[in-house]
Design an enzyme around this catalytic site. Sequence first.
Site, PDB file in Angstrom:
ATOM      1  N   TYR A  11       0.684  -1.517  -0.288  1.00  0.00           N
ATOM      2  CA  TYR A  11      -0.035   0.106   0.282  1.00  0.00           C
ATOM      3  C   TYR A  11       0.848   1.046  -0.213  1.00  0.00           C
ATOM      4  O   TYR A  11       1.098   1.939  -0.956  1.00  0.00           O
ATOM      5  CB  TYR A  11      -0.986  -0.015   1.751  1.00  0.00           C
ATOM      6  CG  TYR A  11      -1.812   1.298   1.705  1.00  0.00           C
ATOM      7  CD1 TYR A  11      -2.058   1.832   0.754  1.00  0.00           C
ATOM      8  CD2 TYR A  11      -1.528   1.575   2.814  1.00  0.00           C
ATOM      9  CE1 TYR A  11      -3.049   3.048   0.950  1.00  0.00           C
ATOM     10  CE2 TYR A  11      -2.588   2.906   3.133  1.00  0.00           C
ATOM     11  CZ  TYR A  11      -3.066   3.705   2.481  1.00  0.00           C
ATOM     12  OH  TYR A  11      -3.505   5.001   2.649  1.00  0.00           O
ATOM     13  N   ILE A  12       1.689   1.442   1.226  1.00  0.00           N
ATOM     14  CA  ILE A  12       2.734   2.578   1.289  1.00  0.00           C
ATOM     15  C   ILE A  12       3.708   2.444  -0.198  1.00  0.00           C
ATOM     16  O   ILE A  12       3.830   3.363  -0.828  1.00  0.00           O
ATOM     17  CB  ILE A  12       2.911   2.931   2.604  1.00  0.00           C
ATOM     18  CG1 ILE A  12       1.648   3.043   3.009  1.00  0.00           C
ATOM     19  CG2 ILE A  12       3.963   4.120   2.534  1.00  0.00           C
ATOM     20  CD1 ILE A  12       2.384   3.408   4.590  1.00  0.00           C
ATOM     21  N   TYR A 141       5.309  -5.901  17.576  1.00  0.00           N
ATOM     22  CA  TYR A 141       5.462  -4.461  15.993  1.00  0.00           C
ATOM     23  C   TYR A 141       6.363  -2.991  16.971  1.00  0.00           C
ATOM     24  O   TYR A 141       7.535  -3.399  15.524  1.00  0.00           O
ATOM     25  CB  TYR A 141       3.632  -4.501  16.352  1.00  0.00           C
ATOM     26  CG  TYR A 141       4.170  -2.998  14.747  1.00  0.00           C
ATOM     27  CD1 TYR A 141       4.421  -3.774  13.210  1.00  0.00           C
ATOM     28  CD2 TYR A 141       2.754  -1.878  14.259  1.00  0.00           C
ATOM     29  CE1 TYR A 141       4.998  -2.410  12.090  1.00  0.00           C
ATOM     30  CE2 TYR A 141       3.297  -0.972  13.934  1.00  0.00           C
ATOM     31  CZ  TYR A 141       3.895  -1.082  12.762  1.00  0.00           C
ATOM     32  OH  TYR A 141       4.208  -0.207  11.862  1.00  0.00           O
ATOM     33  N   LYS A 145      10.116  -2.829  15.060  1.00  0.00           N
ATOM     34  CA  LYS A 145      10.749  -1.964  14.060  1.00  0.00           C
ATOM     35  C   LYS A 145      11.765  -0.772  15.051  1.00  0.00           C
ATOM     36  O   LYS A 145      12.555   0.203  14.533  1.00  0.00           O
ATOM     37  CB  LYS A 145       9.615  -0.613  14.271  1.00  0.00           C
ATOM     38  CG  LYS A 145       8.257  -1.425  13.029  1.00  0.00           C
ATOM     39  CD  LYS A 145       9.463  -1.328  11.905  1.00  0.00           C
ATOM     40  CE  LYS A 145       8.305  -1.509  10.522  1.00  0.00           C
ATOM     41  NZ  LYS A 145       8.821  -1.450   9.126  1.00  0.00           N
ATOM     42  N   ASN A 170      -1.233   7.559  11.036  1.00  0.00           N
ATOM     43  CA  ASN A 170      -1.464   6.234  10.269  1.00  0.00           C
ATOM     44  C   ASN A 170      -2.064   6.861   9.128  1.00  0.00           C
ATOM     45  O   ASN A 170      -2.586   7.616   8.133  1.00  0.00           O
ATOM     46  CB  ASN A 170      -3.028   6.404  11.019  1.00  0.00           C
ATOM     47  CG  ASN A 170      -3.113   5.902  12.715  1.00  0.00           C
ATOM     48  OD1 ASN A 170      -2.343   6.453  13.129  1.00  0.00           O
ATOM     49  ND2 ASN A 170      -4.062   4.930  12.589  1.00  0.00           N
ATOM     50  N   LEU A 188      -9.349   1.105  10.242  1.00  0.00           N
ATOM     51  CA  LEU A 188     -10.151   1.623  10.450  1.00  0.00           C
ATOM     52  C   LEU A 188     -11.117   2.545   8.731  1.00  0.00           C
ATOM     53  O   LEU A 188     -12.302   1.925   8.974  1.00  0.00           O
ATOM     54  CB  LEU A 188     -10.102   2.718  11.940  1.00  0.00           C
ATOM     55  CG  LEU A 188     -11.326   3.328  11.775  1.00  0.00           C
ATOM     56  CD1 LEU A 188     -12.463   2.136  12.306  1.00  0.00           C
ATOM     57  CD2 LEU A 188     -11.144   4.753  13.098  1.00  0.00           C
TER      58      LEU A 188
HETATM   59  N1  UDP Z   1     -10.671   0.748  14.949  1.00  0.00           N
HETATM   60  C1  UDP Z   1     -11.752  -0.054  15.409  1.00  0.00           C
HETATM   61  N2  UDP Z   1     -12.518  -0.588  14.822  1.00  0.00           N
HETATM   62  C2  UDP Z   1     -11.586  -1.606  13.624  1.00  0.00           C
HETATM   63  C3  UDP Z   1     -10.325  -0.633  13.384  1.00  0.00           C
HETATM   64  C4  UDP Z   1      -9.892  -0.643  14.451  1.00  0.00           C
HETATM   65  O1  UDP Z   1     -12.310   0.437  16.455  1.00  0.00           O
HETATM   66  O2  UDP Z   1     -12.661  -2.621  12.853  1.00  0.00           O
HETATM   67  C5  UDP Z   1      -9.703   1.660  16.098  1.00  0.00           C
HETATM   68  C6  UDP Z   1      -8.198   0.726  16.480  1.00  0.00           C
HETATM   69  O3  UDP Z   1      -8.486   0.544  17.407  1.00  0.00           O
HETATM   70  C7  UDP Z   1      -7.300   2.468  16.671  1.00  0.00           C
HETATM   71  C8  UDP Z   1      -8.039   2.755  14.865  1.00  0.00           C
HETATM   72  O4  UDP Z   1      -9.114   2.682  14.337  1.00  0.00           O
HETATM   73  O5  UDP Z   1      -7.579   2.672  17.883  1.00  0.00           O
HETATM   74  C9  UDP Z   1      -6.799   2.815  13.931  1.00  0.00           C
HETATM   75  O6  UDP Z   1      -6.642   1.459  14.155  1.00  0.00           O
HETATM   76  P1  UDP Z   1      -5.848   1.522  12.945  1.00  0.00           P
HETATM   77  O7  UDP Z   1      -5.719  -0.768  13.013  1.00  0.00           O
HETATM   78  O8  UDP Z   1      -6.269   1.772  11.204  1.00  0.00           O
HETATM   79  O9  UDP Z   1      -5.029   1.034  12.869  1.00  0.00           O
HETATM   80  P2  UDP Z   1      -3.457   1.627  13.900  1.00  0.00           P
HETATM   81  O10 UDP Z   1      -3.949   3.122  15.224  1.00  0.00           O
HETATM   82  O11 UDP Z   1      -3.711   0.046  14.499  1.00  0.00           O
HETATM   83  O12 UDP Z   1      -1.801   1.859  13.481  1.00  0.00           O
END
Ligand code: UDP
Length: 326
Positions: A11-12, A141, A145, A170, A188
């Site tokens: 993706y990135i 994770y 890193k 994000n 999300l």
């Molecule tokens: N999140 C959520 N439901 C989902 C996916 C993500 O509530 O189905 C929340 C997750 O707990 C975080 C935020 O959305 O607080 C962003 O999550 P994502 O996985 O997109 O990115 P991350 O912050 O893990 O890199």
Amino acid sequence: MRVLVTGGAGYIGSVVTEELVKDRHEAVVYDSLYKGHEAAIVAGAQFVHADLADAATLRQTLAEHRIEAVVHMAADSLVGESCAQPAKYYQNNVVNGLVLLDAMRDRGVNRLVFSSTAATYGEPDQQPIEETAPNNPANPYGESKLAFEHAMRWYAQAYGLRYAALRYFNAAGASERCGEDHAHETHLIPIALQAAAGKREFVEVYGDDYPTPDGTCVRDYIHVIDLARAHLLALNALDEGGRIYNLGCGGSGYSVNQVLEMARTVTGKDIPARVGPRRAGDPAVLIASSDKIKRELGWKPEYQDLRVIIESAWRWMLAHPDGYSE
Ligand code: UDP
């Protein structure tokens, strides 16, 4: 410059490759396609289909293409998965990363831009987070890193590696050609858009009892094109030793509920949400201070608005209803 992009079919990585090609660099994508997509590889880039663990092919690629610099993006990057499978993260992000560092050392390639993460910080007391905040990863994770960042620091001191670690917050959104297509989507914004497109019934909100204004986690969303452009600035700025930069848009960030609301506004669709339990390893708030990269490298995000970010992702999803569909 002749630049190897590990993970350039991801993706990135695909957007970084796009920007490299636009800027007239010679880009060689090195990707196992275990998560990336061949269709995401940008026209004008060359492609080597191989795994980072394959030291012989890596060395051969560095030599044959007379690589001068590496953008290292091939990695596993899911917080929740890393808590369940730390071994995978240590293997792919640390052990395979060392294979790359040693291949580079053998071939005399000493320029490296590394995709790191805000997960190195854990949950600092102060927001926005500056690069001087203590590192205290809350999940394997972030730990993996950070381990690689430390390896780069020592390789810089002993072997003259010049590196930049870009700590992403994000990443979201899409370019016209390249977007987010994961076999098992966990992020999300794409999940919300899948719900808008009728591909899933609802979005599960991972916890609404966090110490945040609406109880849901707050994150700093950055457009993938702005993120990609920072890699080029970092590449051109590499000098003795290492640099670490945060990459986010700052401000007050957006809660999960705010993201869902914006996705409803952008798509004009109902996106049902149900509150579920917290996800392992999730800090309540992660917001970047990106002052350092703005000040030192002149980075200027162009697409800071969450609406613009989600609109670009939605456009890409509508244009690619089956993703890269291989
Ligand atoms: N999140 C959520 N439901 C989902 C996916 C993500 O509530 O189905 C929340 C997750 O707990 C975080 C935020 O959305 O607080 C962003 O999550 P994502 O996985 O997109 O990115 P991350 O912050 O893990 O890199």
